[in-house]
Design a protein around this motif. Structure first.
Motif, PDB file in Angstrom:
ATOM      1  N   ARG A  55      33.155 -40.087  49.185  1.00  0.00           N
ATOM      2  CA  ARG A  55      32.593 -38.961  48.447  1.00  0.00           C
ATOM      3  C   ARG A  55      32.265 -37.807  49.402  1.00  0.00           C
ATOM      4  NH1 ARG A  55      28.103 -40.391  44.111  1.00  0.00           N
ATOM      5  NH2 ARG A  55      29.937 -41.307  43.181  1.00  0.00           N
ATOM      6  N   THR A  56      31.717 -38.143  50.578  1.00  0.00           N
ATOM      7  CA  THR A  56      31.380 -37.113  51.561  1.00  0.00           C
ATOM      8  C   THR A  56      32.645 -36.452  52.100  1.00  0.00           C
ATOM      9  OG1 THR A  56      29.433 -38.386  52.192  1.00  0.00           O
ATOM     10  CG2 THR A  56      30.150 -36.686  53.712  1.00  0.00           C
ATOM     11  N   LEU A  57      33.671 -37.249  52.393  1.00  0.00           N
ATOM     12  CA  LEU A  57      34.928 -36.678  52.878  1.00  0.00           C
ATOM     13  C   LEU A  57      35.585 -35.791  51.827  1.00  0.00           C
ATOM     14  CD1 LEU A  57      36.445 -39.694  54.825  1.00  0.00           C
ATOM     15  CD2 LEU A  57      35.541 -37.578  55.775  1.00  0.00           C
ATOM     16  N   SER A  58      35.529 -36.204  50.572  1.00  0.00           N
ATOM     17  CA  SER A  58      36.098 -35.382  49.496  1.00  0.00           C
ATOM     18  C   SER A  58      35.361 -34.056  49.383  1.00  0.00           C
ATOM     19  CB  SER A  58      36.023 -36.129  48.162  1.00  0.00           C
ATOM     20  OG  SER A  58      36.743 -37.320  48.228  1.00  0.00           O
ATOM     21  N   LEU A  59      34.037 -34.108  49.464  1.00  0.00           N
ATOM     22  CA  LEU A  59      33.237 -32.889  49.397  1.00  0.00           C
ATOM     23  C   LEU A  59      33.546 -31.964  50.576  1.00  0.00           C
ATOM     24  CD1 LEU A  59      30.949 -31.381  47.917  1.00  0.00           C
ATOM     25  CD2 LEU A  59      29.367 -32.534  49.466  1.00  0.00           C
ATOM     26  N   ALA A  60      33.695 -32.529  51.768  1.00  0.00           N
ATOM     27  CA  ALA A  60      34.027 -31.725  52.945  1.00  0.00           C
ATOM     28  C   ALA A  60      35.409 -31.082  52.786  1.00  0.00           C
ATOM     29  CB  ALA A  60      33.973 -32.579  54.207  1.00  0.00           C
ATOM     30  N   PHE A  61      36.364 -31.814  52.230  1.00  0.00           N
ATOM     31  CA  PHE A  61      37.702 -31.268  52.016  1.00  0.00           C
ATOM     32  C   PHE A  61      37.670 -30.118  51.021  1.00  0.00           C
ATOM     33  CE2 PHE A  61      41.718 -31.286  49.630  1.00  0.00           C
ATOM     34  CZ  PHE A  61      42.582 -30.940  50.653  1.00  0.00           C
ATOM     35  N   VAL A  62      36.949 -30.304  49.920  1.00  0.00           N
ATOM     36  CA  VAL A  62      36.849 -29.248  48.912  1.00  0.00           C
ATOM     37  C   VAL A  62      36.173 -28.017  49.513  1.00  0.00           C
ATOM     38  CG1 VAL A  62      35.712 -28.627  46.730  1.00  0.00           C
ATOM     39  CG2 VAL A  62      36.922 -30.800  46.945  1.00  0.00           C
ATOM     40  N   ALA A  63      35.121 -28.227  50.313  1.00  0.00           N
ATOM     41  CA  ALA A  63      34.440 -27.109  50.954  1.00  0.00           C
ATOM     42  C   ALA A  63      35.371 -26.387  51.929  1.00  0.00           C
ATOM     43  CB  ALA A  63      33.185 -27.607  51.681  1.00  0.00           C
ATOM     44  N   PHE A  64      36.179 -27.120  52.670  1.00  0.00           N
ATOM     45  CA  PHE A  64      37.119 -26.516  53.603  1.00  0.00           C
ATOM     46  C   PHE A  64      38.163 -25.678  52.866  1.00  0.00           C
ATOM     47  CE2 PHE A  64      41.149 -26.768  55.944  1.00  0.00           C
ATOM     48  CZ  PHE A  64      40.783 -26.081  57.086  1.00  0.00           C
ATOM     49  N   VAL A  65      38.708 -26.221  51.792  1.00  0.00           N
ATOM     50  CA  VAL A  65      39.711 -25.482  51.014  1.00  0.00           C
ATOM     51  C   VAL A  65      39.090 -24.219  50.416  1.00  0.00           C
ATOM     52  CG1 VAL A  65      41.176 -25.591  48.943  1.00  0.00           C
ATOM     53  CG2 VAL A  65      41.148 -27.487  50.563  1.00  0.00           C
ATOM     54  N   ALA A  66      37.844 -24.336  49.905  1.00  0.00           N
ATOM     55  CA  ALA A  66      37.163 -23.164  49.349  1.00  0.00           C
ATOM     56  C   ALA A  66      36.926 -22.115  50.431  1.00  0.00           C
ATOM     57  CB  ALA A  66      35.839 -23.589  48.716  1.00  0.00           C
ATOM     58  N   LEU A  67      36.564 -22.551  51.630  1.00  0.00           N
ATOM     59  CA  LEU A  67      36.349 -21.614  52.735  1.00  0.00           C
ATOM     60  C   LEU A  67      37.650 -20.904  53.117  1.00  0.00           C
ATOM     61  CD1 LEU A  67      34.353 -20.539  54.889  1.00  0.00           C
ATOM     62  CD2 LEU A  67      35.140 -22.403  56.354  1.00  0.00           C
ATOM     63  N   VAL A  68      38.747 -21.633  53.142  1.00  0.00           N
ATOM     64  CA  VAL A  68      40.042 -21.029  53.468  1.00  0.00           C
ATOM     65  C   VAL A  68      40.413 -19.988  52.416  1.00  0.00           C
ATOM     66  CG1 VAL A  68      42.531 -21.499  53.606  1.00  0.00           C
ATOM     67  CG2 VAL A  68      40.908 -22.930  54.845  1.00  0.00           C
ATOM     68  N   PHE A  69      40.225 -20.311  51.139  1.00  0.00           N
ATOM     69  CA  PHE A  69      40.530 -19.348  50.084  1.00  0.00           C
ATOM     70  C   PHE A  69      39.609 -18.134  50.156  1.00  0.00           C
ATOM     71  CE2 PHE A  69      42.765 -22.797  47.722  1.00  0.00           C
ATOM     72  CZ  PHE A  69      43.969 -22.136  47.609  1.00  0.00           C
ATOM     73  N   LEU A  70      38.344 -18.359  50.457  1.00  0.00           N
ATOM     74  CA  LEU A  70      37.394 -17.254  50.567  1.00  0.00           C
ATOM     75  C   LEU A  70      37.781 -16.319  51.709  1.00  0.00           C
ATOM     76  CD1 LEU A  70      34.664 -16.039  49.593  1.00  0.00           C
ATOM     77  CD2 LEU A  70      33.607 -17.400  51.395  1.00  0.00           C
ATOM     78  N   LEU A  71      38.073 -16.906  52.871  1.00  0.00           N
ATOM     79  CA  LEU A  71      38.487 -16.081  54.011  1.00  0.00           C
ATOM     80  C   LEU A  71      39.806 -15.370  53.734  1.00  0.00           C
ATOM     81  CD1 LEU A  71      37.559 -18.331  57.062  1.00  0.00           C
ATOM     82  CD2 LEU A  71      36.447 -16.225  56.333  1.00  0.00           C
ATOM     83  N   GLY A  72      40.725 -16.058  53.091  1.00  0.00           N
ATOM     84  CA  GLY A  72      42.010 -15.442  52.772  1.00  0.00           C
ATOM     85  C   GLY A  72      41.868 -14.291  51.800  1.00  0.00           C
ATOM     86  N   SER A  73      40.952 -14.433  50.839  1.00  0.00           N
ATOM     87  CA  SER A  73      40.790 -13.351  49.860  1.00  0.00           C
ATOM     88  C   SER A  73      40.073 -12.149  50.462  1.00  0.00           C
ATOM     89  CB  SER A  73      40.039 -13.855  48.629  1.00  0.00           C
ATOM     90  OG  SER A  73      38.702 -14.190  48.988  1.00  0.00           O
ATOM     91  N   HIS A  74      39.142 -12.385  51.381  1.00  0.00           N
ATOM     92  CA  HIS A  74      38.415 -11.265  51.981  1.00  0.00           C
ATOM     93  C   HIS A  74      39.182 -10.612  53.130  1.00  0.00           C
ATOM     94  CE1 HIS A  74      34.681 -11.369  49.766  1.00  0.00           C
ATOM     95  NE2 HIS A  74      34.679 -12.687  49.851  1.00  0.00           N
ATOM     96  N   LEU A  75      39.812 -11.415  53.956  1.00  0.00           N
ATOM     97  CA  LEU A  75      40.489 -10.864  55.132  1.00  0.00           C
ATOM     98  C   LEU A  75      41.942 -10.551  54.847  1.00  0.00           C
ATOM     99  CD1 LEU A  75      39.011 -13.220  57.833  1.00  0.00           C
ATOM    100  CD2 LEU A  75      38.260 -10.928  57.239  1.00  0.00           C
ATOM    101  N   GLY A  76      42.603 -11.472  54.200  1.00  0.00           N
ATOM    102  CA  GLY A  76      43.990 -11.260  53.816  1.00  0.00           C
ATOM    103  C   GLY A  76      44.922 -11.100  55.009  1.00  0.00           C
ATOM    104  N   VAL A  77      46.213 -11.358  54.785  1.00  0.00           N
ATOM    105  CA  VAL A  77      47.200 -11.206  55.841  1.00  0.00           C
ATOM    106  C   VAL A  77      48.196 -10.110  55.496  1.00  0.00           C
ATOM    107  CG1 VAL A  77      47.033 -13.556  56.679  1.00  0.00           C
ATOM    108  CG2 VAL A  77      48.611 -13.058  54.839  1.00  0.00           C
ATOM    109  N   ASP A  78      48.090  -9.529  54.316  1.00  0.00           N
ATOM    110  CA  ASP A  78      49.046  -8.486  53.935  1.00  0.00           C
ATOM    111  C   ASP A  78      48.515  -7.105  54.307  1.00  0.00           C
ATOM    112  OD1 ASP A  78      48.199  -8.214  50.408  1.00  0.00           O
ATOM    113  OD2 ASP A  78      46.974  -8.673  52.148  1.00  0.00           O
TER     114      ASP A  78
END
Length: 136
Positions: A55-78
């Motif tokens: 359960r802890t590993l799943s939560l950490a994975f979901v948090a990591f994916v959310a962080l990647v999406f958050l950074l990608g939406s704010h910083l962007g590569v385009d």
């Protein structure tokens, strides 16, 4: 003088050893020792428990994916903005497969790979059969 002392000492030890009776263990000595070992042997088996639960590993994975999406939406590569403005990321993923058109394997290499595959598929069942008979 030392040799005379050594001979006397050796004769004395031989005499004592001749007088000493030869001792032998009882008939059920091995059985008694094994019973004591079985009683003294710990019956606890180590049970593996992970440091982090699933359960802890799943939560950490979901948090990591959310962080990647958050950074990608704010910083962007385009449009060359943010942290990645000096990187030419498109060239990293450009696949140039033109060299494959003229490439051929030699017959020795093809035969070596075929022989390796054949040996792999022969040895795996042979080793499994050996381990089943020998170990279990």
């Amino acid at each position: 003088m030392d040799q005379l002392d050594d001979k006397k000492l050796e004769a004395f030890v031989d005499g004592i050893m001749d007088e000493a009776p030869l001792e032998s263990p009882s008939a059920d000595f091995t059985k008694n020792v094994m019973q004591k070992l079985e009683v003294e042997a710990p019956q606890q088996v180590f049970e593996y428990k992970p440091i982090l639960s699933g359960r802890t590993l799943s939560l950490a994975f979901v948090a990591f994916v959310a962080l990647v999406f958050l950074l990608g939406s704010h910083l962007g590569v385009d449009n060359g903005q943010g942290w990645f403005k000096n990187l030419n990321i498109e060239s990293w993923f450009h696949a140039d497969w033109g060299w494959v058109k003229g490439f051929t394997f030699s017959k020795v290499t093809v035969y070596a790979f075929l022989f390796l595959g054949l040996m792999f598929f022969v040895q795996v069942p042979w080793l499994k059969r050996y381990m089943d008979r020998r170990v279990f």
